[in-house]
Enzyme design. Structure first.
Site, PDB file in Angstrom:
ATOM      1  CD1 TRP A 202     -73.675  60.785 -17.920  1.00 30.04           C
ATOM      2  CD2 TRP A 202     -73.396  62.126 -16.152  1.00 30.04           C
ATOM      3  NE1 TRP A 202     -74.920  61.160 -17.485  1.00 30.04           N
ATOM      4  CE2 TRP A 202     -74.786  61.984 -16.393  1.00 30.04           C
ATOM      5  CE3 TRP A 202     -72.988  62.926 -15.091  1.00 30.04           C
ATOM      6  CZ2 TRP A 202     -75.754  62.602 -15.614  1.00 30.04           C
ATOM      7  CZ3 TRP A 202     -73.959  63.550 -14.317  1.00 30.04           C
ATOM      8  CH2 TRP A 202     -75.327  63.382 -14.581  1.00 30.04           C
ATOM      9  NE  ARG A 447     -78.627  55.056 -13.690  1.00 27.66           N
ATOM     10  CZ  ARG A 447     -79.688  55.167 -14.456  1.00 27.66           C
ATOM     11  NH1 ARG A 447     -79.930  54.291 -15.393  1.00 27.66           N
ATOM     12  NH2 ARG A 447     -80.517  56.156 -14.306  1.00 27.66           N
ATOM     13  CG  ASP A 482     -79.610  54.550 -21.493  1.00 30.19           C
ATOM     14  OD1 ASP A 482     -78.434  54.834 -21.725  1.00 30.19           O
ATOM     15  OD2 ASP A 482     -80.322  55.198 -20.702  1.00 30.19           O
ATOM     16  CE1 TYR A 483     -73.116  48.176 -23.011  1.00 26.53           C
ATOM     17  CE2 TYR A 483     -71.779  50.064 -22.385  1.00 26.53           C
ATOM     18  CZ  TYR A 483     -71.913  48.716 -22.614  1.00 26.53           C
ATOM     19  OH  TYR A 483     -70.828  47.882 -22.457  1.00 26.53           O
ATOM     20  CG  ASN A 484     -77.346  54.269 -18.299  1.00 25.37           C
ATOM     21  OD1 ASN A 484     -76.974  55.391 -18.582  1.00 25.37           O
ATOM     22  ND2 ASN A 484     -78.565  53.842 -18.554  1.00 25.37           N
ATOM     23  CB  CYS A 530     -79.195  56.625 -25.252  1.00 23.35           C
ATOM     24  SG  CYS A 530     -79.092  57.412 -23.642  1.00 23.35           S
ATOM     25  CG  ASP A 552     -77.948  61.615 -19.472  1.00 27.67           C
ATOM     26  OD1 ASP A 552     -78.555  61.358 -20.527  1.00 27.67           O
ATOM     27  OD2 ASP A 552     -77.758  60.768 -18.576  1.00 27.67           O
TER      28      ASP A 552
HETATM   29  C1  DGJ Z   1     -79.465  57.553 -19.054  1.00 24.64           C
HETATM   30  C2  DGJ Z   1     -80.006  58.298 -20.250  1.00 24.64           C
HETATM   31  O1  DGJ Z   1     -79.024  59.044 -20.864  1.00 24.64           O
HETATM   32  C3  DGJ Z   1     -81.175  59.154 -19.790  1.00 24.64           C
HETATM   33  O2  DGJ Z   1     -81.661  59.930 -20.855  1.00 24.64           O
HETATM   34  C4  DGJ Z   1     -82.243  58.259 -19.232  1.00 24.64           C
HETATM   35  O3  DGJ Z   1     -82.737  57.443 -20.256  1.00 24.64           O
HETATM   36  C5  DGJ Z   1     -81.674  57.414 -18.110  1.00 24.64           C
HETATM   37  N1  DGJ Z   1     -80.481  56.721 -18.492  1.00 24.64           N
HETATM   38  C6  DGJ Z   1     -82.696  56.410 -17.640  1.00 24.64           C
HETATM   39  O4  DGJ Z   1     -82.204  55.541 -16.712  1.00 24.64           O
END
Ligand code: DGJ
Length: 742
Positions: A202, A447, A482-484, A530, A552
């Site tokens: 990341w 997260r 998005d996908y975090n 993303c 990011d």
């Molecule tokens: C991760 C993304 O990469 C960011 O640009 C942003 O959208 C955040 N998530 C928001 O939670």
């Protein structure tokens, strides 16, 4: 070396690198089968690919490289005599698609076991069909009614071939697939190969790695349920260890899959190099009841004698013209504003309206609200899953803001993360079973969120319905998807134990299906992939999205390396890059607005700063860059990219050049992270221009040294080059060359 087959033309074709990507489109693909020699031959672009059926009935690769003359002899495929009794003939033949069984000791493409305990699968040629630019070859087990259909598609513009396999169980018993690749690519035997691949984490994604290929195996992959940024499913292999941008034989490829994947590079005892890619076999199991089949993703690969630079340009062209969903319309990326770095979760109607007004004045064309607009989403602890507008922040829903954004002449975009759920959400309270989990086992959060089990039809339907409603009720033109987090505890306890590992395939296929259906029902909506940055960039997701967010990390200096690494595999035309605040939130580095704009103009330009804090002077600078970007974006996004100076290894200087597909314009970006007063900036010699045409330059920013002619021939700019006055730290220049005549 007793290889039993002939490979490779090492000489370059008598055409320039630039013409390879421009002119090869005219080379018509041809797929033939020579029944006498039992030889399949694919000629596409500037590439010939051939394989044959050997006397055992196995398929062997015979040739992959520069295009051969129509009557050049290839084949027949002969069974390799092997290497002593330890390396049996089958294993030292370059198998086109090996089942694990018989004499095979190499990494198989397919490994399976059957309900009766048998684990032996020996695949022989059975039949084939050729239609237009596609070849399908059927392999069948020597005893069991199991078929594997190998599919080959061709792209004459680049010579890139797509390969995949469909495994069909026609027996009367269950068959479990333990490992399935899409394809294996066999390179000519050799001991001077090296591999390039991309690694990251990341906020520091897209690092280009190089390692020698030696006997043994190298694996890159993801076991995380999704693509990941630790490795990206792309490879390039060069012969000769030169890694020259414009010269040298390069074989390269990428997997079109956004789930767990693996690419494995083997070199065997005879120096044969084989690249096998497909589903990651780790924790993989896919049960096929009688009559069922499993389709693998597509593994694309190509070859060029014109170096890694041309390999990248071929990938770019292939992605823009063949992979992207909007390919027929060649839509350029609009200049975007995104509120994330300005407001984080503190979004509301009044604040976003102010930002929209300011963005429109800068020339922004798309306004995007990021995270925080829905449910109880005031931080990353709650709300994911509850996709209803937060009425405290937007008392009248999103419509007034969307109306305002449209009235300002911009399209409207919204952030979503539909595959996730916070335990603190109404959705999770109602459906705790919808998250990936094993019964009576802990659920690890990342997260503060869990992954919804999209493999379940009810969950996939829910996600589709929510997004369909959002897009139907609001006039939205763009989703930032998005996908975090990665998967943990990937259980699916609602199905039978022997079906549960299908989650790896079903999740991703359902994700694709949701995107496909949304695109069909809302054809005007574009999607950005993303994943906390660039953790889901691959040719699979790219087939259903219009752009990607590579990182990011928005520091413009770090971005030079990130963007450089990205372009080895993926097109600048899908790579979004925002100008954000200074000092940058990632590393506290301060940089000028000029440096930030020029760095971001190497991709799809966006602005992510708190523009309400910008001074009138900064606004004027930004307006000028946005206007300039619109004049060059077609060249940057769709043109041919030449990496002139690499920013890797913290190199103080770096430069890229993009040349318009029709040769009418070239754009040069030059950067200096750290100046050394005693050393002048290196002369930049352009590439890809028409040597006979005349080009006049103008500066977007920076200065050329005294005596630089205003106009000169392409030959001059490519051989004499241009000297720029770039002095000091974090300085940059941008130059546009316009063709004025021949
Ligand atoms: C991760 C993304 O990469 C960011 O640009 C942003 O959208 C955040 N998530 C928001 O939670």
């Amino acid at each position: 070396m007793a290889l039993g087959f002939v490979f490779g033309v090492a000489t370059s074709l008598p055409i320039s690198a630039a013409t390879t990507t421009r002119a090869a489109a005219s080379a018509t693909p041809s797929i033939t089968y020579d029944a006498t020699r039992k030889l399949f031959r694919i000629d596409t672009g500037e590439v010939t690919y051939a394989f044959g059926v050997d006397s055992d009935g196995m398929l062997q690769t015979l040739y992959w490289g520069a295009r051969l003359a129509a009557r050049d002899p290839l084949g027949p495929a002969r069974v390799s005599p092997g290497h002593a009794s330890f390396d049996s003939p089958g294993s030292t033949s370059p198998q086109e698609y090996a089942g694990w069984g018989g004499r095979i000791t190499i990494e198989p493409d397919l490994k399976a076991h059957f309900a009766d305990g048998n684990r032996d699968l020996v695949l022989h040629y059975a039949s084939h069909r050729i239609h237009d630019d596609t070849l399908e070859v059927e392999l069948r087990d020597i005893r069991l009614d199991v078929s594997v259909w190998l599919r080959y598609t061709t792209d004459p513009a680049t010579g890139i071939i797509g390969r995949s396999a469909r495994i069909e169980n026609h027996t009367t018993q269950a068959m479990t697939v333990d490992a399935a690749s899409a394809a294996s690519w066999n390179l000519p035997a050799g001991d001077d190969y090296s591999l390039r691949y991309l690694t990251g984490a990341w906020a520091r994604e897209w690092n280009l790695q190089t390692r020698a290929i030696t006997p043994g195996a190298t694996e890159i992959g993801s076991r995380r349920g999704t693509t990941g940024d630790q490795n990206n499913p792309w490879f390039a292999i060069e012969r000769g260890n030169q890694w020259n941008e414009e010269h040298g034989d390069v074989w390269f490829g990428a997997l079109a899959w956004s789930g767990s994947w693996r690419i494995r590079i083997d070199q065997d005892v005879l120096h044969q190099v084989r690249v096998t890619g497909g589903y990651n076999p780790f924790d993989f199991s896919y049960r096929l009841a009688p009559g069922q089949s499993l389709q693998t993703p597509v593994f694309y690969a190509g070859y060029t004698p014109h170096g890694i630079g041309e390999a990248s340009r071929m990938m770019h062209r292939f992605e823009i013209n063949t992979v992207l969903p909007q390919r027929a319309e060649t839509k350029l990326r609009p200049v975007l504003y995104n509120s994330w770095e300005a407001t984080e979760f503190k979004v509301d109607e009044a604040g976003q309206e102010k930002l929209a007004e300011a963005a429109a004045k800068l020339g922004v064309e798309r306004f995007v609200i990021d995270d925080g607009w829905f449910g109880a989403r005031n931080s990353d602890h709650a709300g994911l899953g509850d996709w209803t507008v937060n009425r405290n922040k937007f008392p009248h829903g999103l419509s007034p803001l969307i109306g305002k954004v449209h009235a300002l002449g911009m399209s409207f975009g919204l952030w979503v993360e539909p595959e996730m759920v916070n335990p603190d959400s109404d959705l999770y309270r109602a459906h705790p079973d919808w998250a990936l989990h094993f019964n009576d086992r802990p659920r690890s959060e990342g997260r503060n969120q869990l992954v919804l089990n999209l493999a379940r039809k009810d969950v996939a339907d829910y996600v589709y319905d929510v997004l369909d409603r959002l897009l139907s009720e609001n006039d939205i033109q763009f989703l930032k998807w998005d996908y975090n987090r990665n998967w943990t505890e990937p259980g699916w306890p609602e199905v039978a134990p022997e079906e549960q590992q299908k989650v790896y395939v079903a999740f991703t296929n359902n994700l694709y299906d949701i995107m496909r259906r949304l695109r069909a029902r809302h054809p005007g909506v574009e999607i950005e992939s993303c994943s906390g940055g660039g953790a889901r960039v691959d040719l699979g997701i790219m087939g259903l999205t219009d752009e990607v967010w590579p990182s990011d990390n928005t520091d413009p200096s770090d971005r030079l390396t990130i963007q450089d690494g990205f372009t080895y595999a993926y097109a600048p035309g899908v790579m979004m890059a925002w100008v954000t605040g200074s000092p940058n939130w990632v590393n506290d580095r301060r940089s000028s607005l000029d440096f930030r704009f020029l760095s971001s103009m190497q991709g799809g330009l966006g602005i992510g700063a708190n523009i309400l804090e910008w001074t009138p002077e900064e606004n004027a600078v930004a307006q000028r860059y946005v206007a300039e970007y619109k004049r060059i974006r077609s060249t940057v996004q769709r043109g041919l990219l030449y990496r002139l100076l690499s920013p890797r290894d913290q190199s103080p200087q770096s430069a890229t050049e993009s040349v318009a597909a029709d040769g009418s314009q070239a754009v040069l970006f030059a950067f200096q992270r750290q100046g050394h007063e005693a050393e002048p900036y290196p002369t930049l010699r352009l590439r890809g221009l028409d040597p006979k045409a005349r080009y006049r330059y103008r500066l977007i920013h920076g200065e050329a040294v005294e005596g630089t002619p205003a106009e000169a021939s392409g030959a001059f700019w490519m051989n004499q080059g241009i000297d720029l006055k770039i002095r000091g730290d974090l300085q940059a220049a941008g130059v546009v060359f316009e063709r004025t005549g021949t």
